[in-house]
Enzyme design. Structure first.
Site: not given
Lengths: 353, 250
Positions: B161, B148
């Site tokens: 995350y 990501s």
């Protein structure tokens, strides 16, 4: 002359049992000790396993057993009874049933329980029906589980534990019982001769030109928890598989005059069984073997063996005698004991070349 | 000839979003078999039914597991190895958890949640690769880790995350270096903003219609998994950029 006919020629001190994996004794998995026995000279070399690269040459073929260790010990309850039974899976039979060692929590004999008809219940709604006692190895029973195939495997991993013995200092997790290269789930106990290979070492050997191939022979139980039965060394029938690719590599290595080195006694048994089956040549196959390799056996395929250190009465010792005379093995083992090598699945190793 | 004919793929986080689209796309592209991992058995079974409509006889192993537990990862590896008969070609580490929502600042982040996010997003990919490498190394294979932009930039509130994705990028680079002389390729893909349940949950105030449909980014995952992508290794790729032109130029 077979080792099995002799009285134990050495005594293994209890404190030389490896009670924990090398990674839990401050070593990496490839840093265990290695005792090298030269088949053709009267010398032993003491070194460290990750230095095995210096004893193998480009073109040598290492043959591994790709069998992956199962969490093969399950705790269940005899249905309609308070009795707990430990089930140790020994062998998957062709019809999908299993042979297993059953260890009840009370001294009640399994034979008595069986006459009442026996179903063992486990967690996750798994159960097994006890079908019959094995004729050759009476400690084993044939079981039919309520699940088969990958559904059974999935539950086994939820419920089971690795088979462990008393000399261990802790209930080590299953991941400690795996060889890094193992890809075929099915072993009751780890084929431990290959445990010391790390990926770093395997890649180093590959870059060095040492070849590798794999066969599969799912190892059964090393003990039936019955001293007398264990001493009898009942030769079990085992299934093994040799792929086309492995058979080709073995053929090419033999033709080029290089060495074929078995990683573990299971590999010796598989390759020599295949050779016996096909007139001295290893071909791709899925076969069962009852072959017993002893001192007077003429090895057709395997010229070297990497193996653990075996207990005085272990049946593996008679197989080692097909490579070197028993007195030479004992002399090497005496040195190993003096130098405080460690025995069992997390212990040190022995290379016979 | 289908691009993935004869290959066996394991996809984690397969029940929804990108993982689900990848499973359907890989089935259409001719894989020999699929191992699909997710926490929800019901969603996996529904996905399997959809796959059987495309490929009625496909070997599909459904593995209901929580990758936050290393014991569960061992089970996933064993069932996959049994299903693929010891030969795996493609591993897509797609499973991710966003952690607690609303997403707290690091200062407020519960330690247990932090551990859990790292376990699922970072430790599980590490362990899966470690456990399954042996099934790929002799014949070659493609490992794809889903990362990501939060793995490159420290956005406020993206706490564990983002940090797990920073870790995943490092993990991918290190694996790529260690496996450089083998036929196992590791690449990592940033799929960009996607309209998935996880993303909607993470940013409930944003307009999800501005984000890509996961089905729009599966082509790069097919390319990297296929033999056409075998020259690409150790690369970070952005699925919504002009990756094809760049890679085809070599």
């Amino acid at each position: 002359m077979g080792v099995v006919d002799q009285k134990p020629a050495f005594t293994l001190p209890a404190d030389l049992s490896a009670d924990r994996p090398p990674e839990r004794r401050g070593l990496s998995r490839d840093q265990v000790r290695l005792l090298i026995i030269d088949r053709h000279a009267n010398s032993f070399t003491h070194t460290r396993f990750d230095r095995i690269t210096g004893f193998l040459a480009p073109g040598d073929l290492l043959v591994f057993n790709s069998s992956r260790t199962l969490p093969a010990a399950l705790i269940g309850k005899a249905r309609d009874s308070a009795l707990t039974i430990e089930v140790r899976l020994a062998e998957l039979l062709p019809d999908g049933t299993w042979l297993a060692l059953l260890v009840p929590s009370s001294p009640k004999k399994m034979e008595e329980l069986f006459t009442q008809g026996l179903i063992v219940d486990f967690e996750w709604d798994l159960n097994c029906e006890v079908l019959k006692q094995d004729r050759r190895i009476p400690r084993l029973w044939q079981l039919r589980f309520s699940k088969t195939g990958t559904a059974f495997l999935d539950l086994l991993y939820r419920i089971g534990q690795p088979i462990r013995y008393r000399y261990l200092s802790a209930p080590w997790r299953l991941s400690y019982y795996q060889n890094v290269y193992a890809i075929q789930p099915g072993a009751s106990e780890m084929a431990s001769a290959g445990r010391a290979f790390s990926w770093k070492l395997l890649l180093q050997l590959r870059n060095q030109g040492v070849e590798s191939a794999s066969i599969t022979l799912h190892t059964g139980l090393s003990s039936y928890l019955d001293g007398e039965l264990d001493r009898q060394h009942v030769v079990s029938e085992e299934k093994y598989s040799v792929s086309e690719e492995a058979a080709d590599k073995i053929r090419r290595t033999r033709n080029s005059g290089h060495r074929i080195i078995a990683v573990g006694t299971t590999v010796v048994r598989a390759l020599e069984s295949a050779a016996a089956e096909f007139g001295g040549e290893v071909k791709a196959c899925h076969q069962y073997t009852k072959l017993r390799i002893t001192a007077d056996y003429h090895l057709q395929i395997v010229s070297g063996l990497l193996t653990g250190l075996h207990e005085p009465e272990a049946s593996h010792l008679e197989l080692l005698a097909a490579f070197v005379p028993p007195e030479k093995i004992y002399a090497a083992y005496h040195e190993a004991i003096q130098r405080r090598y460690l025995w069992h699945e997390f212990g040190d190793l022995n290379l016979i070349l | 000839m289908k691009l993935l004919a004869g290959k066996f793929a394991l996809i984690t986080g397969a029940s929804q979003g990108l993982g689900r689209e990848l499973a359907l796309t890989y089935a259409r592209e001719g894989v020999r078999g699929l191992a699909l991992v997710a926490r929800s058995k019901d969603l996996l079974q529904s996905l399997a039914s959809e796959i059987y409509r495309i490929r009625p006889n496909l070997n599909v192993a459904i593995i209901n597991a929580d990758l936050g537990s290393s014991v569960e990862v061992e089970r996933v590896a064993a069932v996959t190895l049994a299903a693929c008969e010891g030969r795996l070609d493609i591993l897509v580490n797609n499973a991710s958890t966003i952690g607690p929502v609303p997403m707290p600042y690091l200062l407020d982040y519960p330690a247990d949640d932090f551990h859990q996010v790292l376990n699922v997003n970072l430790i599980a990919p590490f362990l899966l690769i470690q456990n399954l490498l042996a099934a790929m190394i002799d014949h070659g294979g493609s490992i794809i880790n889903v990362t990501s932009d939060a793995g490159r930039v420290g956005y406020p509130g993206w706490g564990a995350y983002g940090i797990s994705k920073f870790g995943l990028e490092g993990l991918s680079q290190t694996w790529a270096a260690e496996l450089a002389k083998t036929d196992v390729r590791i690449n990592w893909i940033d799929p960009g903003n996607m309209n998935t349940a996880m993303h909607r949950e993470a940013e409930p105030d944003e307009d999800p219609t501005a984000w890509s449909d996961p089905a729009a980014v599966t082509d790069i995952f097919v390319f990297l998994a296929s033999d056409s992508g075998q020259h690409v290794r150790g690369e970070r790729l952005e699925a919504q950029s002009k990756w094809r032109a760049r890679l085809q130029k070599g």
